[in-house]
Each structure stands twice: as C-alpha cells, then as structure tokens.
Design a protein around this motif. Structure first.
Motif, short mmCIF file in Angstrom:
data_model
loop_
_atom_site.label_atom_id
_atom_site.label_comp_id
_atom_site.label_asym_id
_atom_site.label_seq_id
_atom_site.Cartn_x
_atom_site.Cartn_y
_atom_site.Cartn_z
N GLY A 1 20.04 35.98 -38.98
CA GLY A 1 18.74 36.63 -39.20
C GLY A 1 18.12 37.14 -37.91
N VAL A 2 18.32 36.37 -36.84
CA VAL A 2 17.83 36.82 -35.53
C VAL A 2 18.48 38.15 -35.17
N SER A 3 19.77 38.22 -35.44
CA SER A 3 20.51 39.44 -35.16
C SER A 3 20.01 40.59 -36.05
N LEU A 4 19.67 40.26 -37.28
CA LEU A 4 19.10 41.28 -38.18
C LEU A 4 17.81 41.85 -37.60
N ALA A 5 16.97 40.96 -37.07
CA ALA A 5 15.73 41.44 -36.45
C ALA A 5 16.06 42.37 -35.29
N GLY A 6 17.13 42.01 -34.54
CA GLY A 6 17.55 42.86 -33.43
C GLY A 6 17.96 44.24 -33.91
N MET A 7 18.73 44.31 -35.00
CA MET A 7 19.23 45.58 -35.51
C MET A 7 18.14 46.39 -36.20
N MET A 8 17.35 45.70 -37.01
CA MET A 8 16.29 46.40 -37.75
C MET A 8 15.09 46.72 -36.87
N GLU A 9 15.14 46.23 -35.64
CA GLU A 9 14.00 46.34 -34.74
C GLU A 9 12.75 45.81 -35.43
N SER A 10 12.96 44.65 -36.03
CA SER A 10 11.84 44.00 -36.71
C SER A 10 11.17 43.03 -35.76
N PRO A 11 9.85 43.00 -35.76
CA PRO A 11 9.20 41.90 -35.06
C PRO A 11 9.59 40.59 -35.72
N LEU A 12 9.67 39.52 -34.93
CA LEU A 12 9.97 38.21 -35.49
C LEU A 12 9.49 37.17 -34.50
N VAL A 13 8.80 36.15 -35.00
CA VAL A 13 8.40 35.03 -34.14
C VAL A 13 9.05 33.77 -34.68
N VAL A 14 9.74 33.05 -33.81
CA VAL A 14 10.37 31.80 -34.23
C VAL A 14 9.89 30.67 -33.33
N HIS A 15 9.38 29.63 -33.96
CA HIS A 15 9.05 28.41 -33.22
C HIS A 15 10.26 27.49 -33.30
N LEU A 16 10.83 27.18 -32.15
CA LEU A 16 12.01 26.32 -32.11
C LEU A 16 11.64 25.04 -31.37
#
Ligand SMILES: Cc1ncc(C[n+]2csc(CCOP(=O)(O)OP(=O)(O)O)c2C)c(N)n1
Ligand code: SF4
Ligand SMILES: [Mg+2]
Lengths: 575, 288
Positions: free
Chosen positions: A291-306
């Motif tokens: 999914g992180v990679s999807l955000a990279g490809m779709m140029e989607s904003p994404l915030v993940v708390h890890l």
C-alpha cells in the motif's frame, strides 16, 4: 545521580510495581495528578509484560522541582504492590532506596540491601476501613505525606476522583487516604525523611500528555478525519484516541480487518478528499508495504504512524526499540520519495504529526511518524500545544473539464483534484500511467513519470526539519540520536557535565539535511545512540554523508535507555 | 442520459476479442445512463486483472488500486464522501482470492456501494490458473490434475453474512443483467452482483454455451427477502443441476455504513468540505 538516596532531594523517583490487575495503574494515575496539582514537575513511564493478568509491571514516576522528561534507573521510593515486585526491580535498588511494603513482602536480604525499608500493613489498614481494595489509596496517602502534599489537596482530590460512586465508598476512600497520610507523617518523623521538592507555578497551566496522545492531538490539528486501523501494541493508542474523539471532531474511525485494508482505506480516503492516517507497529507495517508503494505510484498523500517494538516477527509485543527505521525507509517496491519523522518529545509529536498531514497533502507522498512503546507510554507536564499555530493545508483544487491528475509540471507536483469537486474526472492508477491517469506502456513516458515522481524528493529535502544541536554550538564529541531518546540524551549530557559534548537529535530522519556533512565534520568523535543492534541510523548517515560513526551506544533488550545507562557509556567512551 | 456519455472515444482496449468483458462494459454504461449517474459523480474502483481494467474504459472517476484491495479503498471513498456513486469492480481472483478477507468484512460494513465481480472461473491476466471459483476438475498448467478444492460460492457466503443485496447474473442475458445492475446501483447499502462471464482465451470449459446450459433464472414467484430460501438457492451448484441467476437476497432493514456513524448524523457534507473545529481542539488540549 546514580548515588544513593540520602538527605534532602529535589528530584525523586518513585516506582510502583506489581502484577497486572494489582492497582499499579490506579496508584500511578492518582499520584501523578496529585503531584501535578501540588505544582511539582512530574514524569511517568511504564514497562509491562504482554499479558492481561499476572506478570510483573512497573511504573516509574519522577517528581522534581525542575522539569523532568527522562527515565532513570535508580529507585528512591519503591512501593511493591505484590510479593514478586521487589525481585522484579532488584537491579535498580540501592542502599538509599526507601521501600514501603507490606510486612510479608520484605525478607532479610532485602532489608540488608535497603536498610530504609519500612513495613506498612496497607491491606490490614484498608480492611479495617472497610475493604482491602482501599490499600492502594492508603498507599497514596503515605506517599502524599512523604512528599509534603497538603492534606486538603489529597482529600479533595480523592473525593472528586470517586465522586460518581456511592457515598460510603467516597467516605471510605477519603478515610483511607487520611489514614495513609497519618502513617506517612509518622514514618517521616521516625526515619527523618524529608523531600524538598518546590512547587513551580508554571506547572499548573501545563498539560500532561503521553506520546500517543500528542500524536493524536497533532493528527486532529493536522485535520485528520479518517482512520482505518488494526489493533497492535504499541500503536493501538492512536486508534482508541481518535475513536474517543470521533464524534466531537467528525472522524471516520473503522477497525480494519487487517493492516492491508487499513492502508488501502487510508489511500482511498485521501483520494476522496479526506485526511487519513494509518497506525500500526512493525508487523502490521510490513503488511502495509504494498500500500505504501501504491501511495508512491498514485502520488497519494498518506500518513502512517508506526509505533516500534522489538522484532523480528512478534518479538516483544509490549517492549520498546528503534528497529524499524530501515523498514520505513525502504518499505514498498519501486522507487518513490517519502518523508520520515521521529519525534523526541510530545511537543515535537504534536507539531510533526500535524505537519505530516500538510506535507503529505502538498507533495502527495507517504509520510511516516516513527514512535515506540517507550514514547507512546511516557508522559510529563509540558506547555499546552498551540493548535492555532498549525494551519490545515488542503492542497487540492477544483477540477476543470480538461483536468489531468498526473499533469507533468515544472516541480513535479500535479494539482490534486478530488472526485465530485469540479467538472473534471480524477483518474488514479497503480499501473504506470499517462498524465490523465490511464494505463500506459509507453516506455518513454514511463521515464518521464519516474523522473516527475522522484523530483518531489528534492522538494522534500528543501522542506526538511533541521536536527537539534544541544546544548553547545562548539563541541568535540557529538552524540547522534533520533526519535524518543531526545530527553534521555539531554539529561545524560547535563549530568555528564562536560561542555565539549553535544547531541544532535533528528526529529526528521529522512530525508536528511543537505548540509549534514558540515556539522559532522566539526566533531572529533561521533557517537550514535540507537535502540537497535545494528546502528541503522548510523548507516543512513554514512550513506548520506560518507562519514562513519566512531562509537555506538546501542540497546536492544526491549527496554528504553535510561539516564544512567547513557552517562555510564559516555564515561567509558570519552570519560 | 445517453450511454455514449460514458464513451472514452478512440482507446486501446486490452481485452481479447469475443471476451464477455465487452458485454459487461456495454451493459454497465447503459444501466448508468438509464439511472442518470453523472460521470463526475461516479467513482469506479478496481484492483488488478483483466476485469479490473474496466474503469479505464468508461468516462468516470477512477481508482485503479492494487490486486485484491479495491474494497477497502472503495469503502473509504464512499465513507469519505457519501454523495458519490461508488462501484467496486474486478475479477473473481481479485475479489474472492487475494481480496477474500476484504470481501467478507466489507459486507459486514454494508457501505452504500455496488460490487460487480467478473466471474470467469479463471485467472485471465496471469494466463489461465485456477481462480477460487474454478470448478472441480478444471485443468490448468498449475492444477495439472484438475482443481481439487471446493469452489468458492460467493453468493452463499454473502447471504451467510446477511449482505443487504446479493445477485448473480449471466452476461449472456444482457437485459436481465442490466436490470439487476440498475437495482444493485440504486440499492442503499452493499450490493453484490456476481457476473458469470466466459473467458475465451483461458477457460475452454465454462464457455458461453456451458453457462447457458448450466444456469436458469430464479422462479418468477421467488421471494428474495427470505434468507433461508436464498441460502437454499445459493447452495444449488452446477454439480447438482443448474445454477440459479437473479436477485437471491435483499435485506432492506439495514442502514448503510455512513448512516450508522456519528460523522454524518448532523452534517451530511463530505469530509473534504469540512474544517477543523479550532475551539473544540483548544478545549480538548486544555483538558489534558
Ligand atoms: C499482489 C499481487 N499478486 C499477484 C498479482 C498478479 N495478478 C494480477 S491479476 C491476477 C489474477 C487475475 O484474475 P481475476 O481477478 O480473476 O481477473 P481476470 O484477469 O480473470 O479478469 C493476478 C494473480 C498482482 N498483480 N499483485
Ligand atoms: S483473458 Fe479471458 S477474461 Fe481476459 S480479456 Fe481475454 S477472454 Fe476476457
Ligand atoms: Mg477471473
């Protein structure tokens, strides 16, 4: 520091220890609030086993005339709430440790090691008042007396705390705290104990937040209105925090069936114009990587708390570590830019989490916030966060008829449209795509698209949060650290007391500042402190600057660094 | 509205000539046109596969995400903006295999969306391995002795989960398919349509004729509100006769997800139109 407890102290550590369900948390909550109300600076952190009942858990509370923000090893006052408790914290006891314990918890060995142990029949006293459950409140009364807390403050606090209960329960709790107070006073006289903690008028207006609450408040300040997450220690606190405030702040909160769903929900929500966060720990984040990679490809904003915990695999579920930097750094197949924050204190957690939403929205990239078990469970008084200083930046546009989601622009950022706002159509694809968002196998276009995506990495470098150099601009030894270790390192350097040692703390660990090399070149010795076994951050620094670290200060037993840990290591390395 | 409204003009379509996907696309455009769904208000969400390319072939908003992951994204899109018409559409491998867990839990959420699944009983894009719905004995380069596993029965699973709208159609019957599509799209809540579709390249067993011979419509007096009856019909497979097609089950007593959460109870605006409540946030911070 590190010496035994003797005479008058302005900085006292109180440890509560017992098996799960024995009231450690109840006593902690009461005491911390009482100390704060008395105007004392207060700090608390906990370590616990991965089980719901039994096991041994402990809480360290520090009370001081000055701000305290880091854990220490030494125990000045120990209140064992269970038979095995003393054994559990054995290694932290000194000749000066004051132990307040049920008579049968103390054996000769303990008495010999800690001459200042005192028998208090908490349970018997509680039973006499009405119920053995009151023993925890008796203990609160004893500690209150030792710390010179105003008895009216104590009784008022207890009365308020139990105000929802039946009158006899309120009365008996008040009686318990009063009795405890009386006993505490007697002990003080008999053993000449005196704490000299001075109240600070600033404390009253300050707030008490732990790391995950700070992340949660920062998320709301950043306009977060969607979370899909699957429970996993130590990240769950963010999910429960946002759930608690969902109604008030209009947040869609959904417990996802797995982390894969969680991250795909987050990306879908951003696509539709929401501001979403995914929250997880290492294992769950591993599941999110596609999914992180999807955000990279779709140029989607994404915030993940890890929220990190020791691995590999299930590892130590309730312990702490800083082992997932590489995971966050390299998560996701293919090449795309990202930013990684690692706050060092609640204020940074608030600021950087809010910033993560704006940064993700502006550059249309995934942004990670790395915390850890120690960080999420640790709290202390801190000035209230100023939400008005944070603007929610939407960074989306009303689309026109000819809108193309991936229009190639000069700086690589395509205006972000959202469906239902404007006449245009928003087409986002996980395949390589053309400017309109449709699948392409035009390999020249592919190159242009990769270049466009990667060019945003340079913009992220320009937007980097500079590391904190503290306390001196001039130094011979520089200690690098990142994330939750900031306050521990600060106190350790202050205690170590040499003005040629500074720390360089990174609240943003990726990208690194362009001119980092210049700062590092000033040091004769570089030490890197990390909660892992391999020095992941040191590797990253070397990759970026070509400069390798001289000494490592690594800890990976599942516990956080303590001030004494760091001081002892500094003494060995450069003392 | 005219179905031409959804035409993409001259585009390169990656489907094999004669594939059932073409008919599905045509019927879907007609259904949307008859329902007057504006392209700007429509979001087609898909995963990866031959079927999953469909959003690229009609004019609308598109979220073509990861293999198997269309449902969580579609759920989030719908619950971030309930004014949108959301259709999650992919193949049987994508929805029932890779995305199986999401298929189950998305039904439990009952979001107001339509889930169209191209069921060709095979993995088309990866060139002919068994899919979860492949029939027993179906031979492929991987299942060299034929499929040994029990075929996945999406209709029965959905009814077991009390999905609020469950249908199966055969794309060979276009009028019926269109009618079911329209009912699914207008249904308030989650609507599953499992679409039996021949794959001319990789499924030489379940052909157009095979589907024609092995399906039959649910009886005319069939009552879709009875879950027991629906389940009984869903359990009829081609191993013991003909597979029924039609609307198996509807539960109109269920509220869609977004009507159950506090976010839309006093404010129906989509999330992107909202602003942070500064006063409440200040108050909250001070409460700590
Ligand atoms: C994570 C992941 N695993 C595997 C694939 C390869 N893959 C793409 S489509 C597909 C199966 C497609 O079958 P189906 O969903 O039935 O669609 P069809 O092509 O038959 O329409 C697979 C296995 C992928 N893209 N991503
Ligand atoms: S592989 Fe099969 S399902 Fe895919 S386009 Fe070709 S015929 Fe259709
Ligand atoms: Mg298929």
């Amino acid at each position: 520091m590190g010496k035994s407890f003797s005479g008058i102290r302005k900085d006292v550590s109180v440890v509560l220890c017992g098996s799960a369900g024995m009231g450690v948390q109840t006593v902690e909550r009461l005491l911390v609030r009482i100390f704060k109300q008395a105007g004392y600076h207060v700090f608390a952190t906990k370590e616990y086993m991965s089980r719901v009942r039994g096991g041994m858990n402990s809480v360290t509370i520090r009370v001081s005339s000055k701000p305290v923000q880091a854990e220490v090893d030494r125990i000045d006052v120990l209140i064992p709430l269970d038979k095995g408790a003393i054994e559990h914290v054995q290694r932290r006891l000194t000749g000066g440790t004051l132990i307040l314990a049920e008579p049968d918890y103390l054996n000769d060995a303990v008495k010999e090691k800690c001459p200042r142990c005192m028998e208090v029949a908490f349970t018997e006293i509680a039973k006499a008042i009405g119920n053995k459950l009151y023993s925890n409140v008796v203990a609160v009364g004893v500690v209150g007396a030792i710390f010179g807390i105003n008895p009216d403050l104590l009784t008022d606090f207890i009365r308020k705390r139990f105000s929802g209960k039946e009158q006899n329960v309120i009365d008996e709790n008040v009686a318990a705290v009063e009795k405890g107070y009386e006993i505490g006073n007697e002990l003080c006289e008999q053993h000449q104990i005196r704490m000299a903690i001075e109240p600070d008028s600033l404390v009253n207006d300050q707030i008490l937040v732990n790391g995950v609450e700070a992340v949660g408040l920062g998320a709301i300040a950043g306009g977060c209105n969607f979370i899909g997450a699957y429970p996993m220690s130590p990240s769950t606190g963010l999910l429960t925090f946002l759930a608690k405030h969902a109604r008030e702040f209009g947040i869609v909160v959904e417990q996802a069936e797995d982390e894969i769903a969680g991250v795909n929900m987050a990306i879908g929500a951003w696509y539709a114009g929401a501001r979403a966060v995914a929250s997880t720990s290492g294992g769950g984040f591993a599941l999110m990587t596609e999914g992180v990679s999807l955000a990279g490809m779709m140029e989607s904003p994404l915030v993940v708390h890890l929220a990190q915990r020791p691995g590999p695999a299930t590892g130590l579920p309730t312990r702490t570590g800083q082992e997932d930097l590489n995971l966050a750094l390299y998560a996701g197949h293919g090449e795309f830019p990202r930013a990684i924050f690692a706050p060092g204190n609640p204020q940074q957690a608030f600021d950087l989490t809010a910033r993560a939403f704006n940064l993700a929205a502006q550059y249309q990239v995934p942004v990670f916030i790395l915390t850890d078990q120690y960080f999420v469970d640790t709290y202390y008084n801190t000035p209230p966060f100023d939400a008005s200083a944070v603007k929610v930046e939407h960074h989306f546009v009303e689309t026109g008829q000819a809108y193309r989601r991936f229009e190639i622009t000069e700086n690589g950022i395509s205006p972000r449209g959202i469906p239902g706002y404007g006449k245009g159509l928003v087409v986002a694809d996980s395949d390589e795509h053309d400017e309109a968002g449709h699948i392409t196998e035009d390999l020249d276009l592919r190159v242009r698209m990769v270049d466009k995506r990667l060019s945003k990495g340079r913009l992220l470098e320009e937007a980097v949060i500079e590391p904190t150099l503290w306390p001196n601009e001039d130094f011979k030894t520089l200690v690098l650290c990142w994330g939750s270790t900031l306050p521990i390192m600060q106190e350790a350097i202050a205690v170590f007391g040499r003005d040629d040692v500074s720390l360089l703390h990174f609240a943003q660990v990726f990208p690194l500042p362009i001119d980092l090399r210049q700062t590092l070149e000033q040091a004769e010795t570089i030490i890197c402190l990390e909660g892992n076994a391999t020095g992941q951050f040191a590797d990253l620094v070397e990759l970026h600057t070509g400069i390798s670290v001289d000494e490592f200060l690594l800890k990976y037993n599942g516990l956080n660094f303590t001030v004494e840990d760091v001081v002892a290591s500094l003494e060995k390395m450069i003392g | 509205m005219d179905a031409k409204h959804y035409d993409m003009g001259e585009i390169d379509i990656a489907w094999c000539p004669g594939c059932g996907d073409f008919s599905i696309l045509k019927v879907l455009k007609e259904a949307l046109a008859e329902l007057d769904v504006a392209p700007e208000n429509l979001v087609m969400v898909s995963g990866i596969g031959q079927a999953a390319k469909i959003p690229h072939y009609l004019r609308c908003n598109v979220f073509n995400g990861l293999h198997g992951r269309s449902l969580p994204a579609a759920f989030a899109i719908q619950s971030s903006n309930p004014n949108l018409t959301v259709i999650a559409e992919s193949g049987d491998g994508d929805m029932y295999g890779e995305g199986g867990n999401h298929f189950i839990h998305n039904i439990r959420r009952n979001p107001n969306m339509t889930n169209l699944v191209h069921n060709n009983m095979v993995y088309g894009l990866t060139k002919g391995q068994a899919s979860p719905t492949s029939q027993r004995g179906f031979k492929t380069p991987v299942q060299v002795d034929g499929v040994l596993l029990e075929p996945f029965n999406p209709v029965a699973v959905a009814i077991a989960l009390d999905a609020s709208f469950v249908a199966r159609v055969f794309i060979g019957d276009r009028e019926h398919t269109k009618d079911v599509f329209k009912q699914a799209i207008t249904h308030k809540g989650y609507a599953l349509v499992d679409i039996l579709q021949p794959c001319v390249s990789f499924n030489k067993v379940n052909t157009f004729q095979w589907f024609k011979d092995n399906t039959e419509k649910l009886p005319p007096d069939y009552d879709p509100t009875s879950r027991q009856q629906a389940f009984a019909q869903a359990c009829r497979t081609c191993e013991d006769g003909k597979m029924p097609v039609g609307i198996f089950y509807t539960n109109l007593n269920k509220k869609p997800y977004h009507e159950n959460i506090p976010v839309y109870q006093t404010d129906s605006s989509p999330l992107w139109q909202r602003y942070r409540n500064d006063n409440k946030l200040k108050e909250l911070i001070e409460r700590f």
